[in-house]
Design a protein around this motif. Structure first.
Motif, PDB file in Angstrom:
ATOM      1  N   VAL A  29       0.868  -1.179   0.000  1.00 38.49           N
ATOM      2  CA  VAL A  29       0.000   0.000   0.000  1.00 38.49           C
ATOM      3  C   VAL A  29       0.905   1.229   0.000  1.00 38.49           C
ATOM      4  O   VAL A  29       1.959   1.230   0.637  1.00 38.49           O
ATOM      5  CB  VAL A  29      -0.911   0.010   1.254  1.00 38.49           C
ATOM      6  CG1 VAL A  29      -1.608   1.350   1.421  1.00 38.49           C
ATOM      7  CG2 VAL A  29      -1.944  -1.100   1.167  1.00 38.49           C
ATOM      8  N   ILE A  30       0.505   2.255  -0.715  1.00 41.99           N
ATOM      9  CA  ILE A  30       1.274   3.498  -0.754  1.00 41.99           C
ATOM     10  C   ILE A  30       0.504   4.585  -0.018  1.00 41.99           C
ATOM     11  O   ILE A  30      -0.702   4.747  -0.228  1.00 41.99           O
ATOM     12  CB  ILE A  30       1.548   3.931  -2.209  1.00 41.99           C
ATOM     13  CG1 ILE A  30       2.371   2.864  -2.942  1.00 41.99           C
ATOM     14  CG2 ILE A  30       2.292   5.267  -2.250  1.00 41.99           C
ATOM     15  CD1 ILE A  30       2.571   3.158  -4.414  1.00 41.99           C
ATOM     16  N   GLU A  42      -4.550   5.278  -9.457  1.00 39.96           N
ATOM     17  CA  GLU A  42      -4.826   6.422 -10.330  1.00 39.96           C
ATOM     18  C   GLU A  42      -4.177   7.704  -9.807  1.00 39.96           C
ATOM     19  O   GLU A  42      -3.793   8.584 -10.581  1.00 39.96           O
ATOM     20  CB  GLU A  42      -6.328   6.637 -10.509  1.00 39.96           C
ATOM     21  CG  GLU A  42      -7.116   6.848  -9.228  1.00 39.96           C
ATOM     22  CD  GLU A  42      -7.630   5.552  -8.621  1.00 39.96           C
ATOM     23  OE1 GLU A  42      -8.626   5.623  -7.867  1.00 39.96           O
ATOM     24  OE2 GLU A  42      -7.056   4.484  -8.903  1.00 39.96           O
ATOM     25  N   ASP A  43      -4.046   7.809  -8.472  1.00 35.31           N
ATOM     26  CA  ASP A  43      -3.369   8.965  -7.888  1.00 35.31           C
ATOM     27  C   ASP A  43      -1.884   8.952  -8.244  1.00 35.31           C
ATOM     28  O   ASP A  43      -1.293   9.989  -8.579  1.00 35.31           O
ATOM     29  CB  ASP A  43      -3.521   8.973  -6.363  1.00 35.31           C
ATOM     30  CG  ASP A  43      -4.971   9.028  -5.922  1.00 35.31           C
ATOM     31  OD1 ASP A  43      -5.760   9.699  -6.610  1.00 35.31           O
ATOM     32  OD2 ASP A  43      -5.302   8.405  -4.908  1.00 35.31           O
ATOM     33  N   LEU A  44      -1.291   7.764  -8.154  1.00 38.62           N
ATOM     34  CA  LEU A  44       0.117   7.628  -8.498  1.00 38.62           C
ATOM     35  C   LEU A  44       0.332   7.944  -9.974  1.00 38.62           C
ATOM     36  O   LEU A  44       1.289   8.634 -10.343  1.00 38.62           O
ATOM     37  CB  LEU A  44       0.594   6.209  -8.188  1.00 38.62           C
ATOM     38  CG  LEU A  44       2.078   5.918  -8.416  1.00 38.62           C
ATOM     39  CD1 LEU A  44       2.955   6.854  -7.598  1.00 38.62           C
ATOM     40  CD2 LEU A  44       2.388   4.465  -8.090  1.00 38.62           C
ATOM     41  N   GLY A  45      -0.572   7.476 -10.805  1.00 44.55           N
ATOM     42  CA  GLY A  45      -0.477   7.780 -12.230  1.00 44.55           C
ATOM     43  C   GLY A  45      -0.538   9.272 -12.500  1.00 44.55           C
ATOM     44  O   GLY A  45       0.188   9.793 -13.349  1.00 44.55           O
ATOM     45  N   ALA A  46      -1.404   9.967 -11.747  1.00 41.11           N
ATOM     46  CA  ALA A  46      -1.526  11.418 -11.918  1.00 41.11           C
ATOM     47  C   ALA A  46      -0.232  12.124 -11.515  1.00 41.11           C
ATOM     48  O   ALA A  46       0.193  13.095 -12.163  1.00 41.11           O
ATOM     49  CB  ALA A  46      -2.698  11.942 -11.093  1.00 41.11           C
ATOM     50  N   LEU A  47       0.410  11.641 -10.446  1.00 46.00           N
ATOM     51  CA  LEU A  47       1.675  12.225 -10.020  1.00 46.00           C
ATOM     52  C   LEU A  47       2.743  12.045 -11.091  1.00 46.00           C
ATOM     53  O   LEU A  47       3.515  12.962 -11.396  1.00 46.00           O
ATOM     54  CB  LEU A  47       2.148  11.575  -8.715  1.00 46.00           C
ATOM     55  CG  LEU A  47       1.475  12.034  -7.421  1.00 46.00           C
ATOM     56  CD1 LEU A  47       1.900  11.138  -6.261  1.00 46.00           C
ATOM     57  CD2 LEU A  47       1.817  13.484  -7.118  1.00 46.00           C
ATOM     58  N   GLY A 101       2.861  13.768 -21.214  1.00 47.63           N
ATOM     59  CA  GLY A 101       3.006  13.007 -22.454  1.00 47.63           C
ATOM     60  C   GLY A 101       2.543  11.588 -22.248  1.00 47.63           C
ATOM     61  O   GLY A 101       1.697  11.315 -21.396  1.00 47.63           O
ATOM     62  N   PRO A 102       3.087  10.638 -23.014  1.00 46.54           N
ATOM     63  CA  PRO A 102       2.710   9.236 -22.857  1.00 46.54           C
ATOM     64  C   PRO A 102       2.931   8.768 -21.422  1.00 46.54           C
ATOM     65  O   PRO A 102       3.807   9.282 -20.718  1.00 46.54           O
ATOM     66  CB  PRO A 102       3.645   8.506 -23.827  1.00 46.54           C
ATOM     67  CG  PRO A 102       4.033   9.542 -24.819  1.00 46.54           C
ATOM     68  CD  PRO A 102       4.078  10.842 -24.075  1.00 46.54           C
ATOM     69  N   SER A 103       2.161   7.801 -20.971  1.00 44.19           N
ATOM     70  CA  SER A 103       2.251   7.321 -19.598  1.00 44.19           C
ATOM     71  C   SER A 103       3.676   6.936 -19.244  1.00 44.19           C
ATOM     72  O   SER A 103       4.292   6.121 -19.937  1.00 44.19           O
ATOM     73  CB  SER A 103       1.340   6.100 -19.394  1.00 44.19           C
ATOM     74  OG  SER A 103       0.005   6.464 -19.602  1.00 44.19           O
ATOM     75  N   PRO A 104       4.237   7.508 -18.180  1.00 45.80           N
ATOM     76  CA  PRO A 104       5.609   7.177 -17.789  1.00 45.80           C
ATOM     77  C   PRO A 104       5.708   5.717 -17.377  1.00 45.80           C
ATOM     78  O   PRO A 104       4.750   5.123 -16.911  1.00 45.80           O
ATOM     79  CB  PRO A 104       5.870   8.104 -16.587  1.00 45.80           C
ATOM     80  CG  PRO A 104       4.822   9.160 -16.679  1.00 45.80           C
ATOM     81  CD  PRO A 104       3.632   8.508 -17.317  1.00 45.80           C
ATOM     82  N   ALA A 105       6.893   5.158 -17.510  1.00 45.73           N
ATOM     83  CA  ALA A 105       7.092   3.759 -17.142  1.00 45.73           C
ATOM     84  C   ALA A 105       7.060   3.599 -15.638  1.00 45.73           C
ATOM     85  O   ALA A 105       7.460   4.482 -14.881  1.00 45.73           O
ATOM     86  CB  ALA A 105       8.437   3.274 -17.685  1.00 45.73           C
TER      87      ALA A 105
END
Length: 267
Positions: free
Chosen positions: A140-141, A154-159, A166-170
């Motif tokens: 858990v983060i 989804e929160d981590l993706g937004a960060l 740009g394209p989704s970071p790895a």
């Protein structure tokens, strides 16, 4: 007190207790402060967490207990009002004020969890620092800067997107930080702010501490040499660059250091 910092540079990575090490670093700026109350506060956090977290078996339950103790019971939160205040990266002042940067608050969360034998790591996210609670199978983060709030995927993706549009970071851009890297990050926050405010010698002092505590961290040697050169101490700058050559195998960096050494002569 410098002996404690030098010792940090000699011990194995897994022997470093993050909050105790951060206190040792902070003590250099507060030589007359009694450490006792700060150690007792850390012990009190651990005792309260053991009580609140009794029976907590899952990462979610342990993350909730950490938030309940550090954010709710002890009042630790991110300093959104005076974010760039150097006190936010000084653990003594963080404990005094109950306010800090993501990295300093993450040190408190991770250290408290580890005292109970819970798996926890400081998580390096571009532009931010979070805490990973639990093992690799079901972690858990949480975000200590926001009161230990749960960070959903989804929160981590937004960060990540905010840090790199740009394209989704790895996913590889997110990684658990070794203990020394966490302490370097803590000092780096102070050093950058010191130099931005025109306090070059203060920044040099902080980079010097980095090289003592993490002697294999090449960038700290480079910044130390740069500031020693600005300060007119050519001999010290040359020594720092020579030390950098001893710890880096990057051919481009080695060439740059060699070129700088050639050009760096006494006035």
């Amino acid at each position: 007190m410098l002996e404690d910092v030098i010792r940090l540079g000699l011990v194995d990575e897994d022997e470093i207790v993050l909050d105790e090490a951060a206190l040792s670093l902070a003590r250099l700026d507060h030589p007359d402060v009694d450490e006792g109350p700060y150690h007792r506060l850390l012990e009190a956090v651990a005792v309260r967490l053991e009580t609140i977290g009794e029976g907590a078996a899952t990462a979610h339950e342990r993350a909730a207990a950490l938030s309940s103790v550090l954010a709710d019971a002890f009042g630790f939160a991110g300093d959104e009002t005076t974010y760039d205040d150097p006190a936010n990266a000084d653990l003594i002042r963080v404990i005094d004020r109950r306010r800090g940067l993501p990295v300093s608050l993450s040190i408190l969360y991770v250290s408290a969890a580890r005292r109970l034998g819970w798996a926890a790591n400081v998580l390096d996210v571009p532009g931010h620092v979070l805490v990973l609670v639990g093992d690799e199978s079901a972690p858990v983060i949480v975000d200590p800067f926001r009161g230990g709030a749960l960070v959903e995927p989804e929160d981590l993706g937004a960060l990540l997107m905010a840090a790199s549009p740009g394209p989704s970071p790895a996913v590889r851009q997110v990684a658990a930080m070794p203990n020394r890297a966490v302490l370097v990050r803590l000092l780096l926050n102070q050093a950058i702010r010191a130099e931005r405010s025109g306090k070059g010698r203060r920044a040099l002092e902080l980079y010097t501490r980095m090289t003592m505590m993490a002697p294999d961290h090449g960038p700290a040697w480079w910044e130390r040499a740069r500031l020693e050169g600005i300060d007119g101490d050519v001999a010290a700058a040359r020594n720092s660059l020579t030390s950098l050559l001893e710890v880096t195998r990057d051919p481009e960096l080695r060439a740059r250091v060699a070129e700088t050494l050639t050009a760096l002569v006494a006035p």
